[in-house]
Design a protein around this motif. Sequence first.
Motif, short mmCIF file in Angstrom:
data_model
loop_
_atom_site.label_atom_id
_atom_site.label_comp_id
_atom_site.label_asym_id
_atom_site.label_seq_id
_atom_site.Cartn_x
_atom_site.Cartn_y
_atom_site.Cartn_z
N SER A 113 -1.74 30.22 36.75
CA SER A 113 -1.63 29.17 37.76
C SER A 113 -2.89 28.76 37.94
CB SER A 113 -1.56 28.66 39.30
OG SER A 113 -2.52 29.83 39.73
N SER A 138 -5.23 28.52 40.03
CA SER A 138 -5.80 28.25 41.68
C SER A 138 -7.53 29.43 41.67
CB SER A 138 -4.99 29.29 42.30
OG SER A 138 -3.49 28.03 42.79
N THR A 139 -7.29 29.18 42.81
CA THR A 139 -8.86 29.82 42.68
C THR A 139 -8.14 31.66 43.25
OG1 THR A 139 -10.37 28.33 43.47
CG2 THR A 139 -10.87 30.17 44.17
N GLN A 187 -14.05 20.83 45.64
CA GLN A 187 -13.52 19.93 46.00
C GLN A 187 -13.45 18.95 45.03
OE1 GLN A 187 -15.42 19.51 49.48
NE2 GLN A 187 -14.03 20.61 50.63
N TYR A 222 -12.10 29.96 53.21
CA TYR A 222 -10.58 29.25 52.69
C TYR A 222 -10.81 29.04 51.23
CZ TYR A 222 -10.46 29.81 57.94
OH TYR A 222 -10.02 30.18 59.41
N ARG A 223 -11.52 28.24 50.66
CA ARG A 223 -11.65 27.55 49.41
C ARG A 223 -11.29 28.48 48.78
NH1 ARG A 223 -9.73 22.97 47.25
NH2 ARG A 223 -10.44 20.88 49.33
N ASN A 232 -10.58 32.03 49.21
CA ASN A 232 -9.51 33.00 49.88
C ASN A 232 -8.01 32.09 49.41
OD1 ASN A 232 -8.57 35.33 50.21
ND2 ASN A 232 -7.61 34.50 52.78
N VAL A 233 -7.83 31.09 48.28
CA VAL A 233 -6.52 31.42 48.08
C VAL A 233 -5.29 32.07 47.23
CG1 VAL A 233 -5.06 28.92 46.44
CG2 VAL A 233 -7.23 28.41 47.59
N PHE A 234 -5.96 32.95 46.56
CA PHE A 234 -5.28 33.88 46.34
C PHE A 234 -5.95 35.25 46.42
CE2 PHE A 234 -2.75 36.68 43.71
CZ PHE A 234 -1.10 36.20 43.54
#
Length: 668
Positions: A367, A369-370, A464, A506-507, A509-511
């Motif tokens: 992926s 993702s962060t 973002q 929260y940005r 701590n995506v994965f």
Amino acid sequence: MLKTSNDSEINDQWQEAIIRISQTLFFQRDDASILSALMPLPIPCRFIDLVLFLPRRHFSCDRDGPRAGPEPDLEQDLPENHSRCVLPVASPRRRFGDVYFTRTDGYHYSQDERAFLRRLAQLLAVALENLAVQDTLRLENEVLRHERDHHRILVDVTNSVLSCLDMDALASEVSKEIHRFFGIDYISLALCENAGENVRLNRYVTHYQAGKPMRREQTRVPLAGNTLAQRALAQTEPLVINLQDEPQWAEDDPHLAAMLREGVHTLCLLPMLFGHKPLGILKLAQYQQGIFSESNLRLLSQITARIAIAVDNARAYDEITRLKDNLEHENIWLNEQMYNSGSFGEIIWKSAAMGALLEQVQMVADSDSTVLILGETGTGKELIARAIHELSARNGKPMVKMNCAAVPSGLLESDLFGHEKGAFTGATTTRHGRFELAEGGTLFLDEVGDLPLELQPKLLRVLQEREIERLGGSKVIPVNVRLIAATNRDLKDMVAERQYRSDLYYRLNVFPILIPPLRERPEDIPLLAKFFTQKIARRMNRTIDSIPGETLRRLSQLSWPGNVRELENVIERAVILTRGSQLNLRLDELQPAASPPVVRPPVPEPAMHRPAPVPLENDETERQRIIQALREANGIVAGPRGAAMKLGVKRTTLLSRMQRLGISPQAW
């Protein structure tokens, strides 16, 4: 006729007159003085009037002296008591004109007198030819002197500008030299810059005013519309404009309008071309008229050609410097080396805990993702980040590392987002930040929990909006970067204590991936010990092929508050002390640990308390010692004043420890 005692006396008088006339004629410097030299001499033949006809001019001479006046009518009939002798004034190489001798005393010229006058005309021709030669030599000398001065100016300006590799210094040198040699009051060096699809002019303006200090300014303006700049760039010859005669050029240009109000009227725009490529314009302006003569324009065009070479050299040097800096940053902060073949490179593992972690790594790598990597200090968070990068589709692009705790807070923004030239004191060039260096690849932010609170909104915006702005700049730069963050701190507690922004947490701590500490995977310790022994021994050109079983057992019993990094330090010390082929690790130094580390992210509590280890130098303490030594040495590692000498270790040993602790010499 002159009454004389005998002919020989007359001949002697004529001969003496000829000698005196010849001696006088050759010291004259113009036509009129040559003519006047004939009149006061006592010659035996008394002529009253003398007229010398030369092309497009004539001179008359009588008792009142020589003069240039209206052309007399010499073709009219002479009075009865006048006689005239007309003789050519010619040398073997050219004919200068005619000379008219008019006698008004009622006598006619005798044959001897005419012979004397012919001799006089010949002397006159020789004097005029000598004068013509002098005039020719004087003109040629003036031309040569003028060319010499121009060549001297050209050489001086060329030597001055070609030695400047910084654009600001080049613009300053150009204005100084042109003002020095030509006295021009206003000098502007306008260089073309591409800003996306548009072209801008970066103008370096210097204004000299009598009785006032010199004024400098630098501005950037768009190159659009029907302007003088576009007109000048479209041609190859200098463009000279009088603003009084053509005031329409100042109507839409506030800069020209201000110049017109200040009394600057005459403009000269010289296009700068290099290989038929327009680089910009050299714009000159002057209060008085006549400075832009044909000769000066020719010299200024030659100077402009040299300035164009200097501009191209400065831009090439700036590009080389930028690329060199990028390579240096990539060499330090990007991939130091390609790891061993295999999916996980140098990740050494056997335990089920690491197996489960690496399964997560494989899942998230595909992926974009962060990823937030959690774990105690020394657990190998950077290795996990590298594994994610190598398994992802971005593995063909760089992975850029940045340790947020290792960079001073005042430099973090510049290091992360880059800065424009002149953004702050010492910013002599534009610098790309880590986000731009990682374009298309991965940015690994280690110790992200130490990111200052004031920078957290800017990082959140990048996550973002996928765009950045360099420090000191206004241009929005899109970025395509995957972010992997790591920390040994409890970000959730920091959010509760208002030390960390919740939206950024929260940005990030995506994965989340939690790396187990070394004490929770003891079955990996023997493999790691063997790996580090072989790696360090090979680096030190040593041969160590075995580790005692008791040593491995004792190593597996320790709690390792410093985790894998601490284990590597212990093995390195043992390799240094070993003299044979078997690792010599003193067992009395390997006491079981009794307490867990003080600072760690939230992980399950260990099932039982273990004995405390023998105190080893804490990684953070060693890190601070190295950083302090680097600061005192201004970032120099080796040499008599380097950090290695201050710490009392070898250069290679210090570099190894710096790499292990994530310390860069350029950051200090």
